[in-house]
Design an enzyme around this catalytic site. Structure first.
Site, PDB file in Angstrom:
ATOM      1  N   GLN A  70      67.998  28.013  -3.903  1.00  0.00           N
ATOM      2  CA  GLN A  70      68.907  28.150  -2.690  1.00  0.00           C
ATOM      3  C   GLN A  70      68.195  28.181  -1.400  1.00  0.00           C
ATOM      4  O   GLN A  70      66.799  28.524  -1.380  1.00  0.00           O
ATOM      5  CB  GLN A  70      69.603  29.778  -2.678  1.00  0.00           C
ATOM      6  CG  GLN A  70      70.300  29.770  -3.873  1.00  0.00           C
ATOM      7  CD  GLN A  70      71.051  31.030  -4.233  1.00  0.00           C
ATOM      8  OE1 GLN A  70      71.492  31.627  -3.014  1.00  0.00           O
ATOM      9  NE2 GLN A  70      70.768  31.803  -5.285  1.00  0.00           N
ATOM     10  N   GLU A  71      68.875  27.992  -0.333  1.00  0.00           N
ATOM     11  CA  GLU A  71      68.128  27.550   1.150  1.00  0.00           C
ATOM     12  C   GLU A  71      67.099  28.800   1.451  1.00  0.00           C
ATOM     13  O   GLU A  71      66.038  28.477   1.651  1.00  0.00           O
ATOM     14  CB  GLU A  71      69.064  27.443   2.061  1.00  0.00           C
ATOM     15  CG  GLU A  71      68.360  26.920   3.417  1.00  0.00           C
ATOM     16  CD  GLU A  71      69.386  26.465   4.402  1.00  0.00           C
ATOM     17  OE1 GLU A  71      70.790  26.424   4.311  1.00  0.00           O
ATOM     18  OE2 GLU A  71      69.030  25.849   5.309  1.00  0.00           O
TER      19      GLU A  71
END
Ligand code: GTP
Ligand code: MG
Length: 179
Positions: A70-71
């Site tokens: 995830q970012e």
């Protein structure tokens, strides 16, 4: 003398090779790790932090770190880099919109000093999905042929069936000890 040879043999045979499995969220990293380990599809949820497993292929021991993509987690990927021999970059071959982000992350890793000796295996995953990009398309988009300072290989695969995963591992075992 025989004992020394036996000890050296056992040391080299059992030496663990560190692998990091990276890629954007939902690419299929955790699914691939557990296909390697158990030859089956496990139910996954987004990885927060990492999973680590030892995978043995023909007497070669790989310690594989599957890192959440995830970012918000990507800035901490570098905490896993030291002593890494192989990077497995997993790409969701249906995710055309975010291929540019995968490319950015790939080149950021290749420029990192802790990864300068690492070889890169790119899995073009989710080949079972209609309309997915081929490994050749992904290779072209990622301009893999321009990478001269790291050994690399791209392999199409489907983590749900396991197709293509062994070929990727075989490439890795063929590279062990070459750098
Ligand atoms: N159709 C298809 N779905 C897949 C394939 N590989 C993984 N998936 C699915 O994609 C979803 C995400 O898989 P994960 O393995 O959890 O993805 P991840 O890369 O570990 O994601 P993060 O942990 O968030 O970074 C799951 O629903 C998987 O079942 C594949 O080859 N084909
Ligand atoms: Mg995961």
């Amino acid at each position: 003398m025989g004992l020394i040879v036996a000890k050296l043999w056992s040391f080299f045979c059992n030496q663990e090779h560190k692998v990091i499995i990276v890629g954007l969220d939902n690419a299929g990293k955790t699914t691939i790790l557990y296909q390697f380990l158990m030859k089956e599809v496990v139910h996954t949820s987004p990885t927060i932090g990492s999973n680590v497993e030892e995978i043995v292929v023909k007497n070669t021991h790989f310690l594989m770190w599957d890192i959440g993509g995830q970012e918000s987690l990507r800035s901490s990927w570098n905490t896993y880099y030291s002593n890494t021999e192989f990077i497995i970059l997993v790409v969701d071959s249906t995710d055309r919109e975010r291929l540019a982000i995968s490319k950015e992350e790939l080149y950021r890793m290749l420029a990192h000093e802790d990864l300068h000796k690492a070889a890169v295996l790119i899995f073009a995953n989710k080949q079972d999905m209609k309309g997915c990009m081929s490994a050749a398309e992904i290779s072209k988009y990622l301009t893999l042929s321009s990478i001269k300072d790291h050994p690399w290989h791209i392999q199409s695969c489907c983590a749900l069936t396991g197709e293509g995963l062994c070929q990727g591992l075989e490439w890795m075992t063929s590279r062990v000890g070459l750098r």
